[in-house]
Design an enzyme around this catalytic site. Sequence first.
Site, mmCIF file in Angstrom:
data_model
loop_
_atom_site.group_PDB
_atom_site.id
_atom_site.type_symbol
_atom_site.label_atom_id
_atom_site.label_comp_id
_atom_site.label_asym_id
_atom_site.label_seq_id
_atom_site.Cartn_x
_atom_site.Cartn_y
_atom_site.Cartn_z
ATOM 1 N N GLY A 152 -48.349 -36.503 22.400
ATOM 2 C CA GLY A 152 -48.355 -37.434 21.271
ATOM 3 C C GLY A 152 -49.675 -38.166 21.117
ATOM 4 O O GLY A 152 -49.801 -39.335 21.495
ATOM 5 N N SER A 184 -46.555 -30.918 18.683
ATOM 6 C CA SER A 184 -45.975 -29.577 18.888
ATOM 7 C C SER A 184 -44.772 -29.644 19.813
ATOM 8 O O SER A 184 -44.826 -30.271 20.877
ATOM 9 C CB SER A 184 -47.004 -28.638 19.525
ATOM 10 O OG SER A 184 -48.091 -28.466 18.683
ATOM 11 N N GLU A 214 -58.609 -28.414 27.125
ATOM 12 C CA GLU A 214 -57.852 -27.714 26.086
ATOM 13 C C GLU A 214 -58.783 -26.831 25.261
ATOM 14 O O GLU A 214 -58.462 -25.718 24.885
ATOM 15 C CB GLU A 214 -57.140 -28.734 25.181
ATOM 16 C CG GLU A 214 -56.244 -28.079 24.126
ATOM 17 C CD GLU A 214 -55.641 -29.072 23.122
ATOM 18 O OE1 GLU A 214 -55.981 -30.267 23.190
ATOM 19 O OE2 GLU A 214 -54.861 -28.642 22.273
HETATM 20 C C1 LIG Z 1 -50.127 -26.419 14.477
HETATM 21 C C2 LIG Z 1 -50.670 -27.732 14.942
HETATM 22 C C3 LIG Z 1 -50.245 -28.237 16.163
HETATM 23 C C4 LIG Z 1 -50.694 -29.492 16.578
HETATM 24 N N1 LIG Z 1 -50.218 -29.983 17.774
HETATM 25 C C5 LIG Z 1 -50.551 -31.246 18.134
HETATM 26 C C6 LIG Z 1 -49.958 -31.838 19.289
HETATM 27 O O1 LIG Z 1 -49.130 -31.235 19.974
HETATM 28 N N2 LIG Z 1 -50.283 -33.107 19.588
HETATM 29 C C7 LIG Z 1 -51.186 -33.824 18.860
HETATM 30 O O2 LIG Z 1 -51.450 -34.968 19.206
HETATM 31 N N3 LIG Z 1 -51.782 -33.287 17.756
HETATM 32 C C8 LIG Z 1 -51.466 -32.017 17.383
HETATM 33 N N4 LIG Z 1 -52.041 -31.459 16.260
HETATM 34 C C9 LIG Z 1 -52.932 -32.292 15.445
HETATM 35 C C10 LIG Z 1 -54.385 -31.864 15.470
HETATM 36 O O3 LIG Z 1 -54.986 -32.257 16.670
HETATM 37 C C11 LIG Z 1 -55.048 -32.499 14.236
HETATM 38 O O4 LIG Z 1 -54.484 -31.861 13.105
HETATM 39 C C12 LIG Z 1 -56.535 -32.307 14.245
HETATM 40 O O5 LIG Z 1 -57.136 -33.090 15.235
HETATM 41 C C13 LIG Z 1 -57.157 -32.679 12.854
HETATM 42 O O6 LIG Z 1 -56.758 -33.947 12.474
HETATM 43 P P1 LIG Z 1 -56.116 -34.217 11.021
HETATM 44 O O7 LIG Z 1 -54.997 -33.250 10.819
HETATM 45 O O8 LIG Z 1 -55.795 -35.680 10.958
HETATM 46 O O9 LIG Z 1 -57.240 -33.841 9.995
HETATM 47 P P2 LIG Z 1 -58.496 -34.726 9.582
HETATM 48 O O10 LIG Z 1 -59.145 -35.258 10.820
HETATM 49 O O11 LIG Z 1 -58.073 -35.696 8.543
HETATM 50 O O12 LIG Z 1 -59.432 -33.643 8.955
HETATM 51 C C14 LIG Z 1 -59.233 -33.118 7.636
HETATM 52 C C15 LIG Z 1 -60.402 -32.218 7.298
HETATM 53 O O13 LIG Z 1 -61.621 -32.971 7.316
HETATM 54 C C16 LIG Z 1 -62.547 -32.420 8.215
HETATM 55 N N5 LIG Z 1 -63.289 -33.478 8.902
HETATM 56 C C17 LIG Z 1 -62.784 -34.586 9.498
HETATM 57 N N6 LIG Z 1 -63.771 -35.330 10.021
HETATM 58 C C18 LIG Z 1 -64.921 -34.676 9.783
HETATM 59 C C19 LIG Z 1 -66.290 -34.944 10.062
HETATM 60 N N7 LIG Z 1 -66.653 -36.022 10.736
HETATM 61 N N8 LIG Z 1 -67.217 -34.040 9.629
HETATM 62 C C20 LIG Z 1 -66.858 -32.911 8.957
HETATM 63 N N9 LIG Z 1 -65.573 -32.620 8.640
HETATM 64 C C21 LIG Z 1 -64.627 -33.491 9.041
HETATM 65 C C22 LIG Z 1 -61.714 -31.636 9.231
HETATM 66 O O14 LIG Z 1 -62.468 -30.600 9.846
HETATM 67 C C23 LIG Z 1 -60.600 -31.098 8.337
HETATM 68 O O15 LIG Z 1 -61.036 -29.931 7.689
HETATM 69 C C24 LIG Z 1 -51.629 -30.210 15.813
HETATM 70 C C25 LIG Z 1 -52.069 -29.682 14.592
HETATM 71 C C26 LIG Z 1 -51.602 -28.463 14.150
HETATM 72 C C27 LIG Z 1 -52.081 -27.948 12.839
#
Ligand SMILES: Cc1cc2nc3c(=O)[nH]c(=O)nc-3n(C[C@H](O)[C@H](O)[C@H](O)COP(=O)(O)OP(=O)(O)OC[C@H]3O[C@@H](n4cnc5c(N)ncnc54)[C@H](O)[C@@H]3O)c2cc1C
Length: 398
Positions: A129, A163, A246
């Site tokens: 989480g 997840s 990871e």
């Molecule tokens: C299938 C799946 C399983 C997951 N499992 C887990 C889990 O078990 N536990 C957990 O804690 N999290 C989990 N995650 C979350 C995952 O770690 C986040 O989705 C990831 O870190 C991206 O964060 P966000 O979704 O908030 O996207 P954002 O950070 O909002 O990003 C959105 C877009 O903006 C881009 N972006 C953001 N900041 C920048 C920057 N500074 N420069 C350029 N581009 C940028 C990103 O590359 C992306 O394309 C999971 C995600 C998925 C899809």
Amino acid sequence: MQLQHDPDLERFRGEIRQFIAEVLPREIQARHRTKVRNNAIVEDQLEWMRILHSHGRSAPHWPVEFGGCGWSPQQLFVFNEELYAADAPEFDWAGTHMLGPVLYTFGSKALQDRFLPAIREGRYNWAQGFSEPGSGSDLASLRTYAELRGDVYVVNGQKIWTSGASEAEWGFFLVRTDRSVKPQRGISFLIIKLDTPGVTVREIPQINGEGHVCEIFLENVEVPADQLIGEPGMGWTYAKFLLEHERTASSFIYWSKRELDRLLEIARGEIVEGAPLAEDPRFQARFAKLKADLLALEWSVLRVLAKEETGYPEAAAASVLKIRGSELQQEITTLQLDALGPKALRYFPPPHPPAPSAVWPDYAASRATVALITRAATIYGGTKQVQKNILAKLAYDL
Ligand SMILES: Cc1cc2nc3c(=O)[nH]c(=O)nc-3n(C[C@H](O)[C@H](O)[C@H](O)COP(=O)(O)OP(=O)(O)OC[C@H]3O[C@@H](n4cnc5c(N)ncnc54)[C@H](O)[C@@H]3O)c2cc1C
């Protein structure tokens, strides 16, 4: 150029292959091979952990004093490769690869005694989480707050994309315990039981038909204060330790190798214009490129695991491997879909696929489901764009 594996490691591989053939139950192997979901079947995964544990090999990369085998990273790599090649369920990833190393590196003796045996024995499933709405790439901005009141933390907030949370009994969370210091300094690492009053887990419907990722709502959840790992305010340091690990592991070479084999199986089975697709020069060219790319990535990973002097910072290697590894997962599953054509669209509803037939061979099962979830490989564990930022900073000394 001649690429050669260490002969000792190859002997080890032979021993591991035989071990897996002896202890992996055939029914679990068959179910895993044809499962209609992307993720492991939870009961089989836990049973497999228990079997590995009975042979002392459920957390082989852990140090011996914590119940592991003290294997080198290369040995773990070979073990994973053989597990995937044999269609065995994956390890309990969150427990053995994420929480376990954090616990035995930073946790108190009491927490180690309480949770390390449970992880090794496959007693529970674990959820990670960390991410929150608005705090994914910018994880340090997370807002879930844990306030110390006597001997409990009272936790309020929301996690997202967790997840496997709906099938997990426990989770490890990043929570804010101090709002008065700079963001990274106020985060702590807390273990929470997911059936504690105030915890609500909700599955998020995914495009591939699954609900594996979840939202977790925490409302006045009382968590014993002794479930905080290490020092309050040090959660960010522990999380970085975990995420770096990871990222290197998420090149998932062993997974890609297994899927490349499956791709070949598909191409041999699919007949196009009277001949197996595997004989089509256009297919062969695409397949050969993937195989060469995977081989190149594998040797890059092996160099990192062997701690060979590359001249690059470790963080750069982790980011490069994460980017290429996740791209390759997507390229391999895309070619699987192309090779299957319309058969890839067949949806096999859980829990079990229909009996294989000439029209729907079992190699077609779940290909679209898996291909769709590999879209996420360039997102989880740190997005591709953010990894590129890290590389640019290191390359240009920004
Ligand atoms: C299938 C799946 C399983 C997951 N499992 C887990 C889990 O078990 N536990 C957990 O804690 N999290 C989990 N995650 C979350 C995952 O770690 C986040 O989705 C990831 O870190 C991206 O964060 P966000 O979704 O908030 O996207 P954002 O950070 O909002 O990003 C959105 C877009 O903006 C881009 N972006 C953001 N900041 C920048 C920057 N500074 N420069 C350029 N581009 C940028 C990103 O590359 C992306 O394309 C999971 C995600 C998925 C899809």
